[in-house]
Design a protein around this motif. Structure first.
Motif, PDB file in Angstrom:
ATOM      1  N   LEU A  69       0.802  -1.226   0.000  1.00 29.11           N
ATOM      2  CA  LEU A  69       0.000   0.000   0.000  1.00 29.11           C
ATOM      3  C   LEU A  69       0.834   1.275   0.000  1.00 29.11           C
ATOM      4  N   GLN A  70       2.126   1.154   0.115  1.00 31.83           N
ATOM      5  CA  GLN A  70       2.991   2.318   0.286  1.00 31.83           C
ATOM      6  C   GLN A  70       3.135   3.132  -1.000  1.00 31.83           C
ATOM      7  N   VAL A  71       3.116   4.456  -0.866  1.00 34.01           N
ATOM      8  CA  VAL A  71       3.355   5.373  -1.981  1.00 34.01           C
ATOM      9  C   VAL A  71       4.575   6.210  -1.633  1.00 34.01           C
ATOM     10  N   SER A  72       5.565   6.239  -2.527  1.00 37.06           N
ATOM     11  CA  SER A  72       6.830   6.917  -2.242  1.00 37.06           C
ATOM     12  C   SER A  72       7.040   8.096  -3.174  1.00 37.06           C
TER      13      SER A  72
ATOM     14  N   LEU B 211       7.762   3.820   9.332  1.00 37.89           N
ATOM     15  CA  LEU B 211       6.638   4.372  10.080  1.00 37.89           C
ATOM     16  C   LEU B 211       5.400   4.467   9.197  1.00 37.89           C
ATOM     17  N   SER B 212       5.586   4.902   7.957  1.00 38.66           N
ATOM     18  CA  SER B 212       4.465   4.999   7.030  1.00 38.66           C
ATOM     19  C   SER B 212       3.853   3.627   6.765  1.00 38.66           C
TER      20      SER B 212
ATOM     21  N   ALA C 273       5.677   8.301   1.669  1.00 41.04           N
ATOM     22  CA  ALA C 273       4.937   9.494   2.080  1.00 41.04           C
ATOM     23  C   ALA C 273       3.691   9.070   2.832  1.00 41.04           C
ATOM     24  N   ILE C 274       3.624   9.435   4.113  1.00 41.56           N
ATOM     25  CA  ILE C 274       2.507   9.001   4.948  1.00 41.56           C
ATOM     26  C   ILE C 274       1.182   9.546   4.417  1.00 41.56           C
ATOM     27  N   ALA C 275       1.154  10.822   4.022  1.00 48.92           N
ATOM     28  CA  ALA C 275      -0.098  11.426   3.554  1.00 48.92           C
ATOM     29  C   ALA C 275      -0.601  10.738   2.290  1.00 48.92           C
ATOM     30  N   ARG C 276       0.295  10.529   1.303  1.00 48.24           N
ATOM     31  CA  ARG C 276      -0.119   9.885   0.061  1.00 48.24           C
ATOM     32  C   ARG C 276      -0.470   8.422   0.269  1.00 48.24           C
ATOM     33  N   THR C 277       0.244   7.762   1.174  1.00 50.07           N
ATOM     34  CA  THR C 277      -0.092   6.364   1.481  1.00 50.07           C
ATOM     35  C   THR C 277      -1.486   6.279   2.109  1.00 50.07           C
TER      36      THR C 277
ATOM     37  N   MET D 162      -0.315  17.568   9.533  1.00 51.61           N
ATOM     38  CA  MET D 162       0.697  16.675  10.101  1.00 51.61           C
ATOM     39  C   MET D 162       0.647  16.634  11.617  1.00 51.61           C
ATOM     40  N   VAL D 163       0.249  17.718  12.236  1.00 47.70           N
ATOM     41  CA  VAL D 163       0.305  17.835  13.696  1.00 47.70           C
ATOM     42  C   VAL D 163      -1.035  17.444  14.307  1.00 47.70           C
ATOM     43  N   GLU D 164      -1.016  16.441  15.166  1.00 48.67           N
ATOM     44  CA  GLU D 164      -2.207  16.047  15.910  1.00 48.67           C
ATOM     45  C   GLU D 164      -2.086  16.616  17.325  1.00 48.67           C
TER      46      GLU D 164
END
Length: 554
Positions: free
Chosen positions: A78-81, A268-269, A309-313, A364-366
């Motif tokens: 599922l990862q997008v880089s 992490l992603s 990329a966590i957001a794109r993933t 990005m910030v929670e």
């Protein structure tokens, strides 16, 4: 490791039959997910390329080449880089110091390092990174990326400074002298559209809509906005012209930083992606191997170092992706955009891309997670704040190193405080009340609980040295969970001090592992020679009784 073993290890990291079986499972859904991610990734790739200092083309090339290679060879379905904000934070000083060719060389070296990490099976250890460190540098990265966007958002093109915060401060000062409200309005407008639109219709690509609206405004209205500039139609021809073996020693520290960040962010992603699905589990070593190959391939075409990329993933997962085909489709779609729409892409205002990244930093910030960690324990709060501050003031790799170091110290302090030296009552056994009272008057037993290592050893020594007015001390060692060289030496020192005061010391319940440490260091050799080391506590108490009886009769 032999050549044959390395070859077998490499073969084990290559795509296998299960990857292609997953591709055949739901190809239509993967194609739709890949196109969705491409729409989201386009403005981000352009923005990160510009922010890195190598230009929008480098961002697009990275998204296409690294995205495709990592999709095929990575360890997650599922990862997008591609280019990421965290990577640009590391690359900006590299560009300033070594130029564009230095960045390409750093990317290739980082790729080799990532492959070495995969061959060494080190991917699994990222899971041990403390949560406060992860949250601290994520928040720090968000602030750094936001600071990087200030010059473009303010329409300032000549800001200077040694650090990103210094450049941002210089941009604000120049804007105060010569304000450019149009650029600021465009950046804030795109950011607001993305943030508010995501709440209204989460499925719509508001980043692309915002960039398109800003481009139309710049083309139709008499406003002064700096554009991306001309882009070539197509990918550059591959080249090894950036290779400079003589510069390896100078560039290696930067390559280590890039490789560490790529490994950290990618794993992490992948972990986040696993948590968003049911039945998906990534292979950390294969993921490092895929990222290594991606970072070897991208510099050949002029691309910057890449990572997952966590957001794109996350977009990929939410769009229904089930296999590597989705991430591969994303890369192919971006390549088609480069071929067909390069002149149009070149007309996009930099302020619009700054707005995209400003909105990205907010996402990005929670705040809730940060606040919860800050309230959890003082140690967690300290690690969180230190990691955040060092990320913003210095750099990400230093921040992770400082955060982990402080987290280790905090953890050791907590473990050391769990160690206890507790006086315990003697077992009455078959003794009469009078005999038990006599034993209790002259014999004391202490139970050691927890680890006896360097962080807790001296406290143990101080407590034990205060023992007085007894003739025999029994040290019950069965509950000692860990014993290192420092703890063993301190134990030996305590025994010598007690024996020097005429107190007999007996040891009981020493485990095999701890006994090996004591024997290797020569601790308690005199006690062994005198027969004062026992397998269990009852035997030690019986021997103490015999000693006491002998002393009393004389």
């Amino acid at each position: 490791m032999s050549v044959a073993a390395v070859a077998d290890r490499v073969l084990g990291l290559l795509p296998d039959r299960t990857d292609w079986q997953a591709v055949r499972r739901a190809p239509r859904r993967d194609l739709v997910a890949g196109l969705t991610v491409a729409v989201v990734a386009l403005p981000l790739a352009l923005a990160f390329g510009v922010t890195s200092g190598l230009g929008a083309q480098a961002g697009l090339v990275t998204a296409v080449v690294a995205g495709a290679v990592a999709a095929v060879f990575g360890g997650s379905h599922l990862q997008v880089s591609g280019p990421t904000g965290a990577m640009t934070v590391v690359l900006v000083p590299v560009v300033q110091q070594f130029g564009a060719t230095g960045v390409l060389m750093v990317g290739a070296l980082a790729g080799l390092l990532l492959i070495a990490l995969a061959l060494a099976r080190l991917g699994r250890y990222v899971r041990y990174l403390p949560t406060p460190v992860i949250e601290g540098f994520t928040a720090g990265i968000a602030v750094v990326i936001a600071l990087q966007q200030l010059p473009a958002a303010l329409g300032v093109t000549d800001a200077h400074g040694d650090r990103v915060w210094a450049v941002a401060a210089d941009a604000v000062a120049r804007f105060a002298v010569h304000p450019r409200p149009v650029a600021l309005a465009v950046a804030l407008g795109v950011a607001a559209l993305m943030l508010l639109g995501a709440r209204w219709r989460p499925g719509l690509p508001f980043s692309l809509l915002g960039v398109a609206a800003a481009t139309v405004l710049a083309e139709t209205a008499p406003v002064d906005l700096v554009r991306i500039g001309a882009l070539p139609q197509g990918l550059p021809a591959p080249s090894l012209g950036f290779l400079d073996p003589g510069a390896v020693g100078v560039l290696l520290p930067s390559a280590l930083a890039v490789a560490a960040l790529a490994a950290l962010e990618s794993l992490l992603s992948a972990t986040v992606a696993d948590g968003m699905t049911v039945g998906q589990r990534h292979d950390p070593d294969r993921e490092l191997f895929g990222q290594g190959l991606a970072n070897l391939a991208a510099p050949l075409f002029g691309g910057i170092p890449a990572t997952a990329a966590i957001a794109r993933t996350a977009v990929n997962v939410r769009a229904g992706a089930a296999s590597k085909l989705a991430a591969l489709t994303h890369a192919v779609a971006l390549a088609a955009i480069v071929l067909v729409a390069a002149p149009l892409v070149g007309r996009i205002p930099l302020a619009a891309l700054a707005g995209v990244l400003l909105a990205t930093t907010v996402r990005m910030v929670e705040a809730g997670a940060l606040w919860a960690l800050a309230r959890a324990t003082r140690g967690d709060a300290l690690v969180l704040v230190l990691t955040f501050v060092v990320t913003v003031a210095w750099d990400l790799v230093t921040a992770v190193a400082v955060g982990v170091a402080v987290a280790v110290v905090v953890a050791l302090r907590a473990v050391a405080r769990s160690a206890r030296l507790e006086q315990v009552p003697l077992d009455r056994g078959e003794h009469s009340a009078e005999e038990h009272a006599l034993l209790a008057e002259h014999i004391v037993a202490y139970r050691l609980d927890g680890p006896l290592f360097f962080a807790a050893a001296h406290t143990f020594l101080l407590e034990l040295s205060e023992v007085a007015d007894v003739r025999v001390v029994i040290l019950r060692m069965s509950r000692v969970s860990a014993l290192d060289a420092t703890g063993a030496h301190v134990l030996g020192d305590a025994v010598r001090r007690l024996r020097g005061r005429g107190i007999t010391v007996l040891l009981s319940g020493i485990t095999r592992d701890h006994d090996q440490v004591l024997a290797t260091l020569g601790v308690a050799d005199e006690l062994r020679r005198d027969g004062l080391v026992f397998a269990d506590t009852p035997a030690a108490i019986d021997h103490a009784r015999e000693l006491l009886r002998g002393t009393v009769t004389t």
